[in-house]
Design a protein around this motif. Sequence first.
Motif, PDB file in Angstrom:
ATOM      1  N   LEU A 257       0.831  -1.213   0.000  1.00  0.00           N
ATOM      2  CA  LEU A 257       0.000   0.000   0.000  1.00  0.00           C
ATOM      3  C   LEU A 257       0.862   1.259   0.000  1.00  0.00           C
ATOM      4  O   LEU A 257       0.540   2.246  -0.663  1.00  0.00           O
ATOM      5  CB  LEU A 257      -0.924   0.003   1.224  1.00  0.00           C
ATOM      6  CG  LEU A 257      -2.083  -1.001   1.195  1.00  0.00           C
ATOM      7  CD1 LEU A 257      -2.810  -1.024   2.534  1.00  0.00           C
ATOM      8  CD2 LEU A 257      -3.061  -0.665   0.071  1.00  0.00           C
ATOM      9  N   TYR A 258       1.974   1.220   0.736  1.00  0.00           N
ATOM     10  CA  TYR A 258       2.882   2.372   0.720  1.00  0.00           C
ATOM     11  C   TYR A 258       3.442   2.596  -0.681  1.00  0.00           C
ATOM     12  O   TYR A 258       3.607   3.739  -1.126  1.00  0.00           O
ATOM     13  CB  TYR A 258       4.037   2.153   1.702  1.00  0.00           C
ATOM     14  CG  TYR A 258       3.677   2.374   3.150  1.00  0.00           C
ATOM     15  CD1 TYR A 258       3.135   3.581   3.581  1.00  0.00           C
ATOM     16  CD2 TYR A 258       3.882   1.369   4.100  1.00  0.00           C
ATOM     17  CE1 TYR A 258       2.794   3.774   4.919  1.00  0.00           C
ATOM     18  CE2 TYR A 258       3.556   1.559   5.439  1.00  0.00           C
ATOM     19  CZ  TYR A 258       3.012   2.763   5.830  1.00  0.00           C
ATOM     20  OH  TYR A 258       2.678   2.964   7.149  1.00  0.00           O
ATOM     21  N   SER A 259       3.723   1.511  -1.384  1.00  0.00           N
ATOM     22  CA  SER A 259       4.345   1.646  -2.702  1.00  0.00           C
ATOM     23  C   SER A 259       3.398   2.250  -3.740  1.00  0.00           C
ATOM     24  O   SER A 259       3.848   2.837  -4.721  1.00  0.00           O
ATOM     25  CB  SER A 259       4.836   0.274  -3.187  1.00  0.00           C
ATOM     26  OG  SER A 259       3.744  -0.581  -3.490  1.00  0.00           O
ATOM     27  N   ILE A 260       2.079   2.121  -3.536  1.00  0.00           N
ATOM     28  CA  ILE A 260       1.134   2.675  -4.514  1.00  0.00           C
ATOM     29  C   ILE A 260       0.537   4.002  -4.035  1.00  0.00           C
ATOM     30  O   ILE A 260      -0.354   4.549  -4.668  1.00  0.00           O
ATOM     31  CB  ILE A 260      -0.011   1.678  -4.804  1.00  0.00           C
ATOM     32  CG1 ILE A 260      -0.881   1.463  -3.572  1.00  0.00           C
ATOM     33  CG2 ILE A 260       0.530   0.368  -5.345  1.00  0.00           C
ATOM     34  CD1 ILE A 260      -2.135   0.652  -3.839  1.00  0.00           C
ATOM     35  N   ASN A 261       1.040   4.514  -2.899  1.00  0.00           N
ATOM     36  CA  ASN A 261       0.545   5.727  -2.230  1.00  0.00           C
ATOM     37  C   ASN A 261      -0.656   5.352  -1.361  1.00  0.00           C
ATOM     38  O   ASN A 261      -1.768   5.128  -1.849  1.00  0.00           O
ATOM     39  CB  ASN A 261       0.161   6.830  -3.222  1.00  0.00           C
ATOM     40  CG  ASN A 261      -0.204   8.131  -2.523  1.00  0.00           C
ATOM     41  OD1 ASN A 261      -0.178   8.207  -1.298  1.00  0.00           O
ATOM     42  ND2 ASN A 261      -0.555   9.143  -3.294  1.00  0.00           N
ATOM     43  N   ASP A 262      -0.406   5.280  -0.059  1.00  0.00           N
ATOM     44  CA  ASP A 262      -1.418   4.763   0.864  1.00  0.00           C
ATOM     45  C   ASP A 262      -2.557   5.732   1.145  1.00  0.00           C
ATOM     46  O   ASP A 262      -3.488   5.402   1.883  1.00  0.00           O
ATOM     47  CB  ASP A 262      -0.767   4.349   2.191  1.00  0.00           C
ATOM     48  CG  ASP A 262      -0.035   5.498   2.856  1.00  0.00           C
ATOM     49  OD1 ASP A 262       0.311   6.465   2.156  1.00  0.00           O
ATOM     50  OD2 ASP A 262       0.192   5.437   4.088  1.00  0.00           O
ATOM     51  N   HIS A 263      -2.516   6.942   0.568  1.00  0.00           N
ATOM     52  CA  HIS A 263      -3.637   7.870   0.744  1.00  0.00           C
ATOM     53  C   HIS A 263      -3.949   8.579  -0.571  1.00  0.00           C
ATOM     54  O   HIS A 263      -4.241   9.773  -0.599  1.00  0.00           O
ATOM     55  CB  HIS A 263      -3.325   8.899   1.842  1.00  0.00           C
ATOM     56  CG  HIS A 263      -2.085   9.709   1.597  1.00  0.00           C
ATOM     57  ND1 HIS A 263      -0.817   9.199   1.781  1.00  0.00           N
ATOM     58  CD2 HIS A 263      -1.910  10.986   1.169  1.00  0.00           C
ATOM     59  CE1 HIS A 263       0.074  10.139   1.486  1.00  0.00           C
ATOM     60  NE2 HIS A 263      -0.565  11.228   1.110  1.00  0.00           N
TER      61      HIS A 263
END
Length: 557
Positions: free
Chosen positions: A7-13
């Motif tokens: 999720l961090y790698s795809i932008n978590d927000h």
Amino acid sequence: MDLDKALYSINDHGRGQLFILFLISCMGQLPASWHIFAIVFLGIVPDHFCTTDNSEYDLDDWTTAVSPHEYSQCTHENGSESCDSWTYAHDVTGSTIVSEWNLVCDRASFLELSQTALIIGVTIGSVTFGFLADRFGRKRVFFMSLFVQGLLGCIEASVSSIEVFIIVRLFIGIVDQGYELPTYTMVSEFFTPRCRPYAFPCIFIAWATGIMTLPLLAYFIRDWRYLQLAISIPLLFFPLFYWFVPESPRWLLSVGREEEARAVLRRIAKCNGRPNAVIDFSDEPETLKMKTVEADTGDTGLKQQNNSYREINTFEEEVETDVRDDVKDSKLGQASYLDLFRGWQMTKVTVILFIIWLVSSVSYYGLTFHAGQLVGDMYVNFFLSGAVEIPSILLLMVLVVRFGRRVPLSVFFVIAGIACFVTAFIPKTTANGGDLTAAIVTSAMIGKFSVTVSYQIICLCATEIFPTVVRNKGIGFVALSARIGAILAPFTTAMEDHIAKFPMILFGSVSLVPCLLVFLLPEMKGRQQPQTITDLEQIFEECKHSKKQRLRNTDEA
């Protein structure tokens, strides 16, 4: 598998998650609050009096010409014969189930019974749909339940007797949990620990919006059948958004559908403007990453290489054993409600959350239902009871990020208890005849504000603490206590007719119960959601070691 890293790698927000959050929150909370609290307006009790052939009063001047004693409402003028027909003030409240089916006097209990049936249904649904959402996925259960409740709501608007009305409300309550429980679960599973404190309150904003819009609808729609249709028909169109809301990737991973989870994240990554993001679920420790050993023709080099191979091979065997245990522990389809009591730590979490959620529910639903009975305009008071939740939600975002979950939860339970006690003992007027309506409403709204903050935090805690393998079952089980509280709430408010100040004293008393219990739970600030029960036990161990370290540092200082 580490979903948070992906999720961090795809932008978590990113925009993808925010769009999903908006849809889930609106569809999962607006109709839920409408149907839960609709009885406040569907069942308004209008001014009424016993109809007689020779009655010299009409309803317009009845309240001024006749003191509204019990004999004039439930018996004929001679006081010896029970009344069998009534005249109602439709000009103020419009048509309600009370005026249509004469739910007054000896039939007044049907009104409380209709709400009790709804909450009993919610209780059944919290267990049933908790299992179904873990077994068949969050998305399917979510949209199916929305459509079915829309149908049931339309059926309820066309029934011809209070008995059938109560039966339909039972099923509305059951299906309610089919979309409300997955709402909490899906929102928590689409976001990382860093973003979850900001995403989760959006659910409550949608809930509060539902509370605020319900009195607006009721004010302009003064016929209970049309009001019921107004809050039910929109649900029939929500399944059109089925293709815009993906299945929870965390659930997909927990049942071994890794490629589908990867496809979901690719869609979100594309929405977030990161179509080429690498989606890696691996949580492989660095020790497993074998460094290249330079070639060495000597015996020492061969021996070093062989030792390195044996060391890594042994470590891999240990990891494989742990993974097999976790896989066995994490099969969603095989998990049962008994797993909520598997081990001391899991049992402690379940029992404490059950108690705290029960207390929160009694206070929250009690104060909300009681808003219609406060002095002043019922439509305005009910609107304010929803409006006061918005700033509490915004405050929640700051508090849980800065102070964690446990301290704010305890503090606001204390504030809620004090506010309820104060409200109970404020007189309606001063000794000089001054009106204290504003003081009573303000104090009650402070109590509602504080209870709302506490209720939201405990909901967040439940979604974070329960492991993925039993998360929906866990939330469904502790939600049983919330439904028990919701069942009790209408009866506690009705007790004010018999025992003055009883509801507020009760709400204040029970709000003080969880103040210390919350500190027996682990602090989940900044922690990843546990996937398995073993993960939860490790979190308790980490908290225990952290506490010992803090004490050691204090002693050294």
